[in-house]
Design a protein around this motif. Sequence first.
Motif, PDB file in Angstrom:
ATOM      1  N   SER A 169       0.799  -1.222   0.000  1.00 44.69           N
ATOM      2  CA  SER A 169       0.000   0.000   0.000  1.00 44.69           C
ATOM      3  C   SER A 169       0.832   1.273   0.000  1.00 44.69           C
ATOM      4  N   VAL A 170       1.997   1.255   0.635  1.00 42.69           N
ATOM      5  CA  VAL A 170       2.832   2.456   0.727  1.00 42.69           C
ATOM      6  C   VAL A 170       3.942   2.435  -0.321  1.00 42.69           C
ATOM      7  N   THR A 171       4.718   1.352  -0.351  1.00 42.68           N
ATOM      8  CA  THR A 171       5.810   1.260  -1.325  1.00 42.68           C
ATOM      9  C   THR A 171       5.266   1.035  -2.731  1.00 42.68           C
ATOM     10  N   GLY A 172       4.162   0.272  -2.833  1.00 46.69           N
ATOM     11  CA  GLY A 172       3.526   0.059  -4.129  1.00 46.69           C
ATOM     12  C   GLY A 172       4.176  -1.026  -4.967  1.00 46.69           C
ATOM     13  N   VAL A 173       4.741  -2.054  -4.333  1.00 43.25           N
ATOM     14  CA  VAL A 173       5.373  -3.134  -5.095  1.00 43.25           C
ATOM     15  C   VAL A 173       4.333  -4.197  -5.437  1.00 43.25           C
ATOM     16  N   GLY A 174       4.596  -4.950  -6.517  1.00 45.15           N
ATOM     17  CA  GLY A 174       3.744  -6.054  -6.916  1.00 45.15           C
ATOM     18  C   GLY A 174       4.200  -7.349  -6.269  1.00 45.15           C
ATOM     19  N   VAL A 175       3.646  -8.448  -6.742  1.00 43.32           N
ATOM     20  CA  VAL A 175       3.932  -9.759  -6.145  1.00 43.32           C
ATOM     21  C   VAL A 175       5.408 -10.113  -6.292  1.00 43.32           C
ATOM     22  N   ASN A 176       5.972  -9.891  -7.473  1.00 37.00           N
ATOM     23  CA  ASN A 176       7.380 -10.240  -7.694  1.00 37.00           C
ATOM     24  C   ASN A 176       8.304  -9.390  -6.831  1.00 37.00           C
ATOM     25  N   GLY A 177       8.011  -8.098  -6.763  1.00 38.51           N
ATOM     26  CA  GLY A 177       8.818  -7.220  -5.919  1.00 38.51           C
ATOM     27  C   GLY A 177       8.708  -7.580  -4.460  1.00 38.51           C
ATOM     28  N   LEU A 178       7.495  -7.921  -4.028  1.00 33.98           N
ATOM     29  CA  LEU A 178       7.279  -8.330  -2.639  1.00 33.98           C
ATOM     30  C   LEU A 178       8.090  -9.573  -2.311  1.00 33.98           C
ATOM     31  N   SER A 179       8.063 -10.561  -3.183  1.00 34.83           N
ATOM     32  CA  SER A 179       8.811 -11.805  -2.953  1.00 34.83           C
ATOM     33  C   SER A 179      10.310 -11.529  -2.874  1.00 34.83           C
ATOM     34  N   ALA A 180      10.800 -10.649  -3.759  1.00 35.90           N
ATOM     35  CA  ALA A 180      12.226 -10.325  -3.763  1.00 35.90           C
ATOM     36  C   ALA A 180      12.642  -9.629  -2.473  1.00 35.90           C
ATOM     37  N   ILE A 181      11.820  -8.704  -1.999  1.00 39.84           N
ATOM     38  CA  ILE A 181      12.148  -7.979  -0.766  1.00 39.84           C
ATOM     39  C   ILE A 181      12.125  -8.918   0.431  1.00 39.84           C
ATOM     40  N   LEU A 182      11.133  -9.803   0.493  1.00 41.56           N
ATOM     41  CA  LEU A 182      11.058 -10.752   1.602  1.00 41.56           C
ATOM     42  C   LEU A 182      12.222 -11.732   1.565  1.00 41.56           C
ATOM     43  N   LEU A 183      12.636 -12.129   0.358  1.00 41.62           N
ATOM     44  CA  LEU A 183      13.796 -13.006   0.237  1.00 41.62           C
ATOM     45  C   LEU A 183      15.057 -12.285   0.699  1.00 41.62           C
ATOM     46  N   GLY A 184      15.159 -10.998   0.349  1.00 41.74           N
ATOM     47  CA  GLY A 184      16.300 -10.204   0.808  1.00 41.74           C
ATOM     48  C   GLY A 184      16.322 -10.071   2.315  1.00 41.74           C
ATOM     49  N   PHE A 185      15.142  -9.891   2.907  1.00 40.56           N
ATOM     50  CA  PHE A 185      15.047  -9.829   4.365  1.00 40.56           C
ATOM     51  C   PHE A 185      15.558 -11.122   4.990  1.00 40.56           C
ATOM     52  N   GLY A 186      15.112 -12.269   4.463  1.00 45.69           N
ATOM     53  CA  GLY A 186      15.525 -13.551   5.026  1.00 45.69           C
ATOM     54  C   GLY A 186      17.014 -13.804   4.876  1.00 45.69           C
ATOM     55  N   GLY A 187      17.545 -13.492   3.680  1.00 44.68           N
ATOM     56  CA  GLY A 187      18.977 -13.686   3.472  1.00 44.68           C
ATOM     57  C   GLY A 187      19.819 -12.794   4.372  1.00 44.68           C
ATOM     58  N   ALA A 188      19.407 -11.544   4.530  1.00 44.41           N
ATOM     59  CA  ALA A 188      20.139 -10.614   5.397  1.00 44.41           C
ATOM     60  C   ALA A 188      20.029 -11.040   6.854  1.00 44.41           C
ATOM     61  N   ASN A 189      18.869 -11.571   7.238  1.00 49.77           N
ATOM     62  CA  ASN A 189      18.696 -12.055   8.605  1.00 49.77           C
ATOM     63  C   ASN A 189      19.648 -13.203   8.900  1.00 49.77           C
TER      64      ASN A 189
END
Length: 403
Positions: free
Chosen positions: A242-262
């Motif tokens: 709702s705020v950043t405005g990313v789609g499904v692919n962008g959302l998956s990439a960001i969540l994957l980045g979060f997990g890898g960085a974690n």
Amino acid sequence: MNTRQQADTAQKKPQWGAVFSMALGVFGLVTAEFLPASLLTPMAASLDASEGMAGQAVTVTAIFALLTSFFSASATRSLDRRWVMLVFSLMLIGSNLLVAFAPNLTFILLGRVLLGISIGGFWTLAAATTMRLVPEAMIPRALSIVFSGVSVATIVAAPMGSYFGHLIGWRNVFVAAAAIGLLGLIWQGAALPKMPPNPSSQGSSLFSVMRRPRMQTALLAIILLFSGHFAFFTYLRPFLESVTGVGVNGLSAILLGFGGANFAGTLIAGVLLERNLHRTLIATPLAMGLMGIGLVAMGSAPLADAVLVALWGMAFGAVPVGWSTWITRTMPDEAESGGGLLVASIQLAITIGAAAGGVIFNVTGAKGVFMGSTLALLIATLTIYAALRCKPAMAEIKSDRLS
């Protein structure tokens, strides 16, 4: 600290095989905990139950993990820790098999109760067990390896569960989870040494441990920190959509980045904590709070938001490792009871974070949740500073040894 305890907590050679077997056990536990979230729809459909009812499989696990964290240390105090950890791993296998072959929802809930007991018990004793496998100076590094199992499970459990659930069916996914638990059990059986009850343990209750100097302030900080994080994580997807405005692919990439960085942050934490425990404990919630401010301020900037989310994940990777290390150094004589308080505080914080986040979200939206999360983290930073500004924990321990 007597001679026997010194020999127990300062092995001549670190037993890394045992440490990695604990990490595999943690991976199996967290994977099993997260699976229903990705398999809820097919589970509910095949059992002729609503998704809301099937979702109670997650709730009942958290409740029994919380209850077990209060009693597992005292209930098993007279038992060899090797056998206690093996029994909890056996419960993990039994839980997954019970769910996999459950004829109805009642059996699934029974299986998840078993998993909750296993999670609460294993987590409560994990730090105290790890500190008996390596020399004192290597405890942060060993704990970072154990907790890396959480990060890996966070990355793969939900997407892999959903993917394989579609290919082989949700029941076979739980059979596979049982197989992971079996591998962990076999490795632990081969690698974990005999660990008789700690002779220096005073058998203190959780309430007496809670009254120790700085413990109450530390627990408040832990609750604030984890509440802030889980409010953020629970409503991360709505924020990004709702705020950043990313789609499904962008959302998956960001969540994957979060997990890898974690995952990376969990491993880096071992080195940072060995250098300076207190500074790391203070820096992590401060960094997360600053990331929260950045996310709210940046608005719809997908690339910048992706970087900030990843940095948040990296900072949070050090949090469980750091506080487990603090417990082992502050109260080595009651690390198991301290671990129980830590687990209970985290479970309480998850509940508070999700509930408070929901209330704020309904009123102000995702940005309001992130602002509230940031505020909780900054207050946690000040609380941690207040808890640690006194005489360092190691100085207290050395004083106790001399006396």
